[in-house]
Design a protein around this motif. Structure first.
Motif, mmCIF file in Angstrom:
data_model
loop_
_atom_site.group_PDB
_atom_site.id
_atom_site.type_symbol
_atom_site.label_atom_id
_atom_site.label_comp_id
_atom_site.label_asym_id
_atom_site.label_seq_id
_atom_site.Cartn_x
_atom_site.Cartn_y
_atom_site.Cartn_z
ATOM 1 N N PHE A 123 0.829 -1.194 0.000
ATOM 2 C CA PHE A 123 0.000 0.000 0.000
ATOM 3 C C PHE A 123 0.867 1.249 0.000
ATOM 4 O O PHE A 123 2.042 1.223 0.369
ATOM 5 N N SER A 124 0.273 2.332 -0.449
ATOM 6 C CA SER A 124 0.910 3.651 -0.424
ATOM 7 C C SER A 124 -0.055 4.614 0.243
ATOM 8 O O SER A 124 -1.264 4.368 0.282
ATOM 9 N N PRO A 125 0.442 5.736 0.791
ATOM 10 C CA PRO A 125 -0.448 6.655 1.521
ATOM 11 C C PRO A 125 -1.435 7.353 0.598
ATOM 12 O O PRO A 125 -1.044 7.938 -0.408
ATOM 13 N N HIS A 126 -2.706 7.287 0.949
ATOM 14 C CA HIS A 126 -3.747 8.014 0.219
ATOM 15 C C HIS A 126 -4.393 9.085 1.099
ATOM 16 O O HIS A 126 -5.178 9.892 0.603
ATOM 17 N N VAL A 127 -4.087 9.077 2.390
ATOM 18 C CA VAL A 127 -4.572 10.089 3.326
ATOM 19 C C VAL A 127 -3.362 10.803 3.904
ATOM 20 O O VAL A 127 -2.394 10.160 4.322
ATOM 21 N N SER A 128 -3.392 12.119 3.920
ATOM 22 C CA SER A 128 -2.236 12.913 4.333
ATOM 23 C C SER A 128 -1.896 12.701 5.805
ATOM 24 O O SER A 128 -2.775 12.395 6.617
ATOM 25 N N PRO A 129 -0.614 12.878 6.170
ATOM 26 C CA PRO A 129 -0.243 12.837 7.588
ATOM 27 C C PRO A 129 -0.745 14.082 8.305
ATOM 28 O O PRO A 129 -0.858 15.149 7.709
ATOM 29 N N TYR A 130 -1.040 13.946 9.581
ATOM 30 C CA TYR A 130 -1.590 15.058 10.351
ATOM 31 C C TYR A 130 -0.796 15.286 11.635
ATOM 32 O O TYR A 130 -0.147 14.384 12.158
ATOM 33 N N THR A 131 -0.874 16.510 12.130
ATOM 34 C CA THR A 131 -0.209 16.871 13.378
ATOM 35 C C THR A 131 -0.955 16.286 14.566
ATOM 36 O O THR A 131 -2.183 16.298 14.607
ATOM 37 N N ALA A 132 -0.222 15.779 15.538
ATOM 38 C CA ALA A 132 -0.826 15.229 16.749
ATOM 39 C C ALA A 132 -1.090 16.352 17.743
ATOM 40 O O ALA A 132 -0.337 17.322 17.827
ATOM 41 N N VAL A 133 -2.163 16.205 18.515
ATOM 42 C CA VAL A 133 -2.509 17.227 19.500
ATOM 43 C C VAL A 133 -1.414 17.358 20.555
ATOM 44 O O VAL A 133 -1.187 18.440 21.101
ATOM 45 N N THR A 134 -0.703 16.266 20.832
ATOM 46 C CA THR A 134 0.378 16.321 21.816
ATOM 47 C C THR A 134 1.542 17.184 21.345
ATOM 48 O O THR A 134 2.345 17.642 22.155
ATOM 49 N N ASP A 135 1.657 17.385 20.047
ATOM 50 C CA ASP A 135 2.737 18.215 19.502
ATOM 51 C C ASP A 135 2.355 19.686 19.397
ATOM 52 O O ASP A 135 3.222 20.552 19.357
ATOM 53 N N LEU A 136 1.049 19.956 19.326
ATOM 54 C CA LEU A 136 0.600 21.301 18.994
ATOM 55 C C LEU A 136 0.987 22.323 20.060
ATOM 56 O O LEU A 136 1.436 23.435 19.735
ATOM 57 N N GLY A 137 0.836 21.988 21.317
ATOM 58 C CA GLY A 137 1.214 22.916 22.379
ATOM 59 C C GLY A 137 2.693 23.248 22.334
ATOM 60 O O GLY A 137 3.088 24.409 22.524
ATOM 61 N N ASN A 138 3.527 22.231 22.066
ATOM 62 C CA ASN A 138 4.966 22.476 21.965
ATOM 63 C C ASN A 138 5.298 23.399 20.801
ATOM 64 O O ASN A 138 6.158 24.281 20.914
ATOM 65 N N LEU A 139 4.620 23.207 19.669
ATOM 66 C CA LEU A 139 4.872 24.050 18.499
ATOM 67 C C LEU A 139 4.492 25.503 18.778
ATOM 68 O O LEU A 139 5.205 26.432 18.379
ATOM 69 N N LEU A 140 3.368 25.715 19.452
ATOM 70 C CA LEU A 140 2.950 27.076 19.795
ATOM 71 C C LEU A 140 3.947 27.725 20.755
ATOM 72 O O LEU A 140 4.292 28.904 20.606
ATOM 73 N N GLY A 141 4.403 26.958 21.731
ATOM 74 C CA GLY A 141 5.380 27.490 22.675
ATOM 75 C C GLY A 141 6.696 27.838 22.006
ATOM 76 O O GLY A 141 7.294 28.886 22.286
ATOM 77 N N GLN A 142 7.156 26.979 21.089
ATOM 78 C CA GLN A 142 8.396 27.247 20.374
ATOM 79 C C GLN A 142 8.283 28.483 19.488
ATOM 80 O O GLN A 142 9.277 29.154 19.224
ATOM 81 N N ALA A 143 7.063 28.775 19.018
ATOM 82 C CA ALA A 143 6.853 29.946 18.165
ATOM 83 C C ALA A 143 6.798 31.238 18.960
ATOM 84 O O ALA A 143 6.745 32.322 18.374
ATOM 85 N N GLY A 144 6.783 31.159 20.290
ATOM 86 C CA GLY A 144 6.791 32.352 21.124
ATOM 87 C C GLY A 144 5.456 32.740 21.714
ATOM 88 O O GLY A 144 5.331 33.812 22.309
ATOM 89 N N PHE A 145 4.446 31.890 21.576
ATOM 90 C CA PHE A 145 3.126 32.197 22.146
ATOM 91 C C PHE A 145 3.100 31.852 23.633
ATOM 92 O O PHE A 145 3.804 30.952 24.095
ATOM 93 N N THR A 146 2.258 32.562 24.360
ATOM 94 C CA THR A 146 2.061 32.298 25.785
ATOM 95 C C THR A 146 0.579 32.078 26.062
ATOM 96 O O THR A 146 -0.260 32.270 25.187
ATOM 97 N N MET A 147 0.255 31.688 27.289
ATOM 98 C CA MET A 147 -1.129 31.456 27.736
ATOM 99 C C MET A 147 -1.873 30.585 26.712
ATOM 100 O O MET A 147 -2.888 30.972 26.140
ATOM 101 N N LEU A 148 -1.352 29.400 26.500
ATOM 102 C CA LEU A 148 -1.833 28.519 25.435
ATOM 103 C C LEU A 148 -3.081 27.741 25.855
ATOM 104 O O LEU A 148 -3.236 27.350 27.007
ATOM 105 N N THR A 149 -3.951 27.523 24.888
ATOM 106 C CA THR A 149 -5.117 26.662 25.062
ATOM 107 C C THR A 149 -5.255 25.783 23.832
ATOM 108 O O THR A 149 -5.180 26.273 22.707
ATOM 109 N N VAL A 150 -5.441 24.485 24.050
ATOM 110 C CA VAL A 150 -5.648 23.546 22.949
ATOM 111 C C VAL A 150 -6.891 22.720 23.253
ATOM 112 O O VAL A 150 -7.016 22.168 24.350
#
Length: 343
Positions: free
Chosen positions: A212-239
């Motif tokens: 098989f080959s991928p037919h559905v795109s890869p997606y970001t995990a919710v566990t990663d999203l808070g870290n990405l926002l923090g690395q971008a310089g955001f504060t007071m995060l809500t997910v």
């Protein structure tokens, strides 16, 4: 960072017009582990952005294209609800990947006074819906925002960021164009979105074609999203997470609606051809594994909502380390009554 979960079920009606739906009673939600996708120091080139632009232009050119807007309209209204939760007026706002104004149509000019709306698709911008907010449309790629730093009081985005190659870089740009104490409110597809379709296609391809080959795109995990926002310089995060489930007559209707939304896979490693025998096998597997008693099949979308603020001196800050006047050991003494002996 706080986290919440809710689920909405949308019923796809088998009518003369594709994409119609009605809300039915929400039920309990179950979470699935997300498909991890993170960019490192260098941007990953996972998606063909030129193909995504062609897909969105094609979808916008459909005469019945508005029948495929049900998911974008629903998520756009929920992003607007989060804007209303902030008790302030935003003089200048930016909508990234806004397309047909799926967010702005739910907001009045008392909350947002002026709006810049960007999209990679020129045809989508030409179909922007009229709202009471003075709006200027800008043809721009979400990965390269053409705005100066400290420009906007509010930045919103709905169902666009999941197609970006360099998500950390895009979040950093959003943080830069915000004014100090400005807020970013976004929604993107993530987690195990369309896991039913992915599983059915993989099993069918393995059975019929030996791999098989991928037919559905890869997606970001919710566990990663808070870290990405923090690395971008955001504060007071809500997910937050919304699990939206849409019911379709069959797998062909699922794939047709995804195409009509402009949400077809555009990963570089996708397989452009899907054989007829494989599709028929996938349809049977899909219905057998996930089908409902009424003959319909569900398609699950995990929507990740995020809120982040650009730092400002007026914002609340955590106390300095070691400044506490009480210890956790004293918590057990709270509420205890002192027994004294009467002489």
């Amino acid at each position: 960072m706080s986290s919440g979960v809710s689920r909405t079920v949308l019923q796809r009606l088998h009518s003369a017009y594709p994409g119609s739906w009605s809300r039915i009673r929400p039920s309990c939600c179950r979470l699935h582990a997300g498909f991890r996708f993170m960019s490192g120091r260098g941007a990953m080139n996972v998606f063909n952005r030129e193909m995504k632009k062609r897909q969105k232009n094609w979808a916008a050119s459909l005469q019945d294209g508005h029948h495929y807007d049900y998911l974008r309209d629903e998520v756009g209204s929920r992003v607007a609800d989060r804007v209303y939760d902030i008790a302030r007026t935003f003089p200048l706002a930016l909508d990234i990947g806004g397309g047909k104004s799926h967010i702005a149509e739910h907001i009045n000019k008392d909350v947002v006074e002026r709006l810049f709306l960007t999209d990679i698709s020129e045809k989508s911008l030409k179909q922007t819906r009229q709202t009471e907010i003075p709006t200027r449309c800008v043809l721009a790629d979400e990965e390269f925002l053409p705005f100066k730093e400290n420009t906007f009081d509010l930045v919103v985005s709905s169902l666009s960021l999941h197609w970006i190659n360099d998500l950390p870089g895009a979040l950093k740009q959003i943080q830069q164009v915000l004014k100090p104490d400005g807020v970013f409110i976004g929604a993107m597809v993530g987690g195990e979105t369309l896991y039913e379709l992915r599983c059915a296609l993989q099993l069918a391809e393995t059975e019929r074609e030996g791999g098989f080959s991928p037919h559905v795109s890869p997606y970001t995990a919710v566990t990663d999203l808070g870290n990405l926002l923090g690395q971008a310089g955001f504060t007071m995060l809500t997910v937050d997470i919304d699990e939206v489930q849409v019911h379709y007559p069959g797998i062909i209707e699922v794939m047709t609606d995804l195409q009509g939304m402009g949400e077809s896979n555009c990963a570089w490693n996708r397989r452009p051809v899907l054989h007829r025998d494989t599709i028929l096998a996938a349809a049977a597997i899909y219905k057998e594994m996930y089908g409902d008693e009424d003959g319909s099949i569900p398609a699950t979308f995990e929507i990740l909502y995020m809120i982040g603020w650009k730092p400002h001196e007026s914002q609340g800050k955590p106390a300095k380390r070691g400044s506490a006047t009480a210890s956790f050991g004293e918590l057990s003494k709270i509420g205890q009554t002192t027994n004294t002996k009467k002489s």
